[in-house]
Design a protein around this motif. Sequence first.
Motif, PDB file in Angstrom:
ATOM      1  N   ALA A   1       0.824  -1.206   0.000  1.00  0.00           N
ATOM      2  CA  ALA A   1       0.000   0.000   0.000  1.00  0.00           C
ATOM      3  C   ALA A   1       0.860   1.260   0.000  1.00  0.00           C
ATOM      4  O   ALA A   1       0.585   2.229  -0.720  1.00  0.00           O
ATOM      5  CB  ALA A   1      -0.938  -0.007   1.200  1.00  0.00           C
ATOM      6  N   ALA A   2       1.928   1.259   0.839  1.00  0.00           N
ATOM      7  CA  ALA A   2       2.815   2.420   0.886  1.00  0.00           C
ATOM      8  C   ALA A   2       3.530   2.629  -0.450  1.00  0.00           C
ATOM      9  O   ALA A   2       3.661   3.764  -0.946  1.00  0.00           O
ATOM     10  CB  ALA A   2       3.829   2.259   2.014  1.00  0.00           C
ATOM     11  N   VAL A   3       3.970   1.525  -1.055  1.00  0.00           N
ATOM     12  CA  VAL A   3       4.674   1.633  -2.343  1.00  0.00           C
ATOM     13  C   VAL A   3       3.727   2.126  -3.431  1.00  0.00           C
ATOM     14  O   VAL A   3       4.066   3.009  -4.239  1.00  0.00           O
ATOM     15  CB  VAL A   3       5.296   0.274  -2.718  1.00  0.00           C
ATOM     16  N   HIS A   4       2.490   1.570  -3.455  1.00  0.00           N
ATOM     17  CA  HIS A   4       1.525   2.013  -4.466  1.00  0.00           C
ATOM     18  C   HIS A   4       1.159   3.476  -4.267  1.00  0.00           C
ATOM     19  O   HIS A   4       0.966   4.210  -5.247  1.00  0.00           O
ATOM     20  CB  HIS A   4       0.271   1.142  -4.393  1.00  0.00           C
ATOM     21  N   ARG A   5       1.045   3.900  -3.014  1.00  0.00           N
ATOM     22  CA  ARG A   5       0.734   5.305  -2.759  1.00  0.00           C
ATOM     23  C   ARG A   5       1.860   6.206  -3.245  1.00  0.00           C
ATOM     24  O   ARG A   5       1.619   7.271  -3.839  1.00  0.00           O
ATOM     25  CB  ARG A   5       0.495   5.519  -1.265  1.00  0.00           C
ATOM     26  N   LEU A   6       3.102   5.766  -3.003  1.00  0.00           N
ATOM     27  CA  LEU A   6       4.241   6.544  -3.500  1.00  0.00           C
ATOM     28  C   LEU A   6       4.233   6.591  -5.025  1.00  0.00           C
ATOM     29  O   LEU A   6       4.521   7.640  -5.630  1.00  0.00           O
ATOM     30  CB  LEU A   6       5.547   5.945  -2.992  1.00  0.00           C
ATOM     31  N   GLU A   7       3.918   5.479  -5.674  1.00  0.00           N
ATOM     32  CA  GLU A   7       3.855   5.464  -7.140  1.00  0.00           C
ATOM     33  C   GLU A   7       2.792   6.442  -7.650  1.00  0.00           C
ATOM     34  O   GLU A   7       3.029   7.171  -8.617  1.00  0.00           O
ATOM     35  CB  GLU A   7       3.541   4.056  -7.624  1.00  0.00           C
ATOM     36  N   LEU A   8       1.615   6.440  -6.987  1.00  0.00           N
ATOM     37  CA  LEU A   8       0.555   7.347  -7.404  1.00  0.00           C
ATOM     38  C   LEU A   8       0.958   8.803  -7.214  1.00  0.00           C
ATOM     39  O   LEU A   8       0.779   9.646  -8.118  1.00  0.00           O
ATOM     40  CB  LEU A   8      -0.720   7.036  -6.614  1.00  0.00           C
ATOM     41  N   VAL A   9       1.515   9.102  -6.041  1.00  0.00           N
ATOM     42  CA  VAL A   9       1.930  10.483  -5.767  1.00  0.00           C
ATOM     43  C   VAL A   9       3.033  10.915  -6.742  1.00  0.00           C
ATOM     44  O   VAL A   9       3.023  12.027  -7.282  1.00  0.00           O
ATOM     45  CB  VAL A   9       2.391  10.619  -4.304  1.00  0.00           C
ATOM     46  N   ALA A  10       4.006  10.006  -6.973  1.00  0.00           N
ATOM     47  CA  ALA A  10       5.104  10.337  -7.885  1.00  0.00           C
ATOM     48  C   ALA A  10       4.587  10.578  -9.304  1.00  0.00           C
ATOM     49  O   ALA A  10       5.004  11.521  -9.990  1.00  0.00           O
ATOM     50  CB  ALA A  10       6.149   9.223  -7.881  1.00  0.00           C
ATOM     51  N   ALA A  11       3.659   9.698  -9.747  1.00  0.00           N
ATOM     52  CA  ALA A  11       3.113   9.870 -11.097  1.00  0.00           C
ATOM     53  C   ALA A  11       2.369  11.196 -11.204  1.00  0.00           C
ATOM     54  O   ALA A  11       2.495  11.916 -12.212  1.00  0.00           O
ATOM     55  CB  ALA A  11       2.187   8.706 -11.436  1.00  0.00           C
ATOM     56  N   LEU A  12       1.582  11.532 -10.178  1.00  0.00           N
ATOM     57  CA  LEU A  12       0.830  12.783 -10.221  1.00  0.00           C
ATOM     58  C   LEU A  12       1.762  13.998 -10.201  1.00  0.00           C
ATOM     59  O   LEU A  12       1.632  14.923 -11.015  1.00  0.00           O
ATOM     60  CB  LEU A  12      -0.133  12.828  -9.035  1.00  0.00           C
TER      61      LEU A  12
END
Length: 478
Positions: free
Chosen positions: A160-171
């Motif tokens: 969950a933390a990694v996916h959240r970082l991926e989403l934030v980074a992509a945005l």
Amino acid sequence: MRARLTAGLVVLLAVSCAAVGVAAVYELDGFLTGRLDQQLQEAGPRFPASLEHGAANPGRPSDHDGDEHGDTRRQTTGTFGARLVGDDVTNAAVVPPGSGTAVRNVDPTAHDEAVLAAVPVDGRAHTVRLSALGGYRVLATPGKDGDVLVTGLPTEPVDAAVHRLELVAALVFGVALVVAGVAGALWVRWSLRPLNRVAATATRVSELPLASGEVALPPRAPGSDPRSEVGRVAGAFDRMLGHVEDALTKRHASEERLRTFAADASHELRTPVASVRGHAELALLHPGPVPPKVTRALERIAAESARMGEMVDDLLLLARLDAGRPLERLPVDLTRLVLDAVTDARAAGPGHRWVLELPEEPVTVTGDVHRLQQVSANLLANARVHTPAGTRVTVSLERAGKEAVLKVHDDGPGVPEEVRPGVFERFTRADRRRADGSGGGAGLGLSIVAAVVEAHDGTVALESGPGATTFTVALPAS
């Protein structure tokens, strides 16, 4: 260039953002996974061992159906424990949310049993995926009874933390790329302003007629920093325009001097040439006996004087056309003019076969009747002089759209290839002679045709080959 520079800037930024994002995601995943492994090492096999002890006391009461007691002290919610004997799972449970000693039993599938049995007993954590629980980080420890105790912690918080970082980074990186693209396009546009001014000046220069006449070059591009590449290009371009302007000015002055000289010389020569011709003709009219040689000399003087007079008149006409003298602008019946020109050519060249093709309706143009008559006469004279007797010469006139098209076609030997590029230049002559052995003209006939047609806003073209030569004159029709 602006598009390529902006695209290159955005691509480089995108690659950099992707590299930073991937590195951050991998680093976070490795860090959180390491923390998970550390928790597994600290928990040890205590939880699965408590399940083993609970299984050894089957009479111990349970809190509710499907639950049994285990050592859940200091165990994280979702902690998984399993006891394996050989390849069989004898006990499997997970710590549910809340407090207490009750645990929730897990009924592993055959696939789960195979996955747990394949975990190496090497004291290191491994990642597995269980059908009923999802991803887990598990640690296998040998038991005291020859069994294997497996302890696991869920990887869902890490994922969950990694996916959240991926989403934030992509945005964040997406917004950064859009902003950088817009800002980069504006910056590149601002940086290339001097080059745009140079391109605009070059475009205006390319649209100017530089072949002849006085040319006014557009103003130079505003100065820019000479230390930059764009500034050096702009400076070099401005210097080049200065040299071109000087050369054009000198060329125009030379043309003006030559045109003035030709006009003055032609004008001054008309009187003495006419006088020589008159005296020669007067001498030929002398009633007394004259030796044959003198008569022959006087005839040649008269003939050459007439030829020189025609040449002087042609040069004077060309000089006036070059100077931009306005021509008459009256309606001209081109059909009648061509008919008369063919009649005169048939009388001058009876050995040729003359064919005339005229439309049913008259073709009229606006122009100078005398000059247009000279165009048709020169074209027919050129066909007569430079082709042998028996040549078929076809003169056709038609209206094509908004143009009146006059064509003079002959099936003679054609214009020599080396003469064609300059056939409309002055004093251009082919090396042919007529069948009767006399020489050709002075090489001004076709140049007069081109000058008169151009003065009437028309065009003249040549297509020539062995057995087929065609001169085409196109004039704006009335």
